[in-house]
Design a protein around this motif. Structure first.
Motif, short mmCIF file in Angstrom:
data_model
loop_
_atom_site.label_atom_id
_atom_site.label_comp_id
_atom_site.label_asym_id
_atom_site.label_seq_id
_atom_site.Cartn_x
_atom_site.Cartn_y
_atom_site.Cartn_z
N GLN A 102 -5.41 4.58 4.44
CA GLN A 102 -6.17 3.33 4.29
C GLN A 102 -5.26 2.12 4.45
O GLN A 102 -5.60 1.15 5.12
N ARG A 103 -4.07 2.19 3.88
CA ARG A 103 -3.11 1.07 4.01
C ARG A 103 -2.67 0.90 5.46
O ARG A 103 -2.54 -0.22 5.95
N SER A 104 -2.46 2.01 6.15
CA SER A 104 -2.08 1.94 7.57
C SER A 104 -3.19 1.33 8.40
O SER A 104 -2.95 0.50 9.28
N LEU A 105 -4.42 1.73 8.11
CA LEU A 105 -5.57 1.18 8.83
C LEU A 105 -5.70 -0.32 8.56
O LEU A 105 -5.92 -1.11 9.48
N ASP A 106 -5.54 -0.71 7.30
CA ASP A 106 -5.60 -2.14 6.96
C ASP A 106 -4.50 -2.93 7.68
O ASP A 106 -4.76 -4.03 8.18
N LEU A 107 -3.30 -2.37 7.73
CA LEU A 107 -2.19 -3.02 8.42
C LEU A 107 -2.51 -3.18 9.91
O LEU A 107 -2.30 -4.26 10.48
N LEU A 108 -3.04 -2.13 10.52
CA LEU A 108 -3.40 -2.20 11.93
C LEU A 108 -4.48 -3.25 12.16
O LEU A 108 -4.39 -4.04 13.10
#
Length: 169
Positions: A102-108
């Motif tokens: 989820q954090r990676s998706l938010d960063l992207l």
């Protein structure tokens, strides 16, 4: 095939693509259903005008871009409901992996929001949708070299953004 069957087939075949495209155009998860329905309503209204000069998927992507932009313009009128439950973690048995995903998706999504629209479109279609660059250029009605140039600039910006945001980790 009846008109209704044709419409149902289009929605079934392309709904995941439409939702993904909208998400990466900056539409919040809570608004995906509404904006996705808007995309299909527009598509249904204009289906008779579809000339087949591009693929149906490319045509739908163009509608996604326009609907997402309209949604962003209207977004300033919305207020977030602070009493809502927090969004669920991504599906999976491992909460740590789900949180990291989820954090990676938010960063992207934050990195994509920093891109110019034409760069974001190329990056999404090439990196996320895994289309070939000639397909991307065709869908976006630009020259192949222009698509490559936009992709290169987008990739550099995304890489810089991610490095800057994760430097403290």
């Amino acid at each position: 095939m009846s008109r209704q069957d044709e419409i149902v087939a289009i929605v079934r075949e392309h709904s995941a693509f439409v939702w993904r495209s909208l998400r990466f155009q900056g539409v919040a998860d809570r608004d995906l259903d509404d904006v996705g329905q808007e995309v299909f309503i527009v598509a249904l209204r204009k289906l008779d005008d579809f000339e087949g000069r591009s693929s149906l998927r490319g045509w739908l992507y163009g509608i996604c871009v326009k609907c997402a932009a309209a949604h962003r313009r209207r977004a300033h009128q919305r207020y977030e409901d602070l009493d809502q439950e927090p969004a669920e973690l991504l599906a999976g048995d491992d909460p740590e992996r789900s949180l990291a995903a989820q954090r990676s998706l938010d960063l992207l999504q934050r990195a994509l929001a920093e891109l110019r629209p034409e760069q974001r479109d190329v990056f999404i279609l090439y990196e996320i949708e895994q289309l070939t660059m000639p397909q991307v250029a065709d869908l976006l009605s630009c020259k192949l070299q222009t698509a490559y140039s936009r992709y290169k600039a987008a990739k550099e910006q995304v890489t810089t953004f991610v490095r800057r945001e994760t430097r403290d980790d």
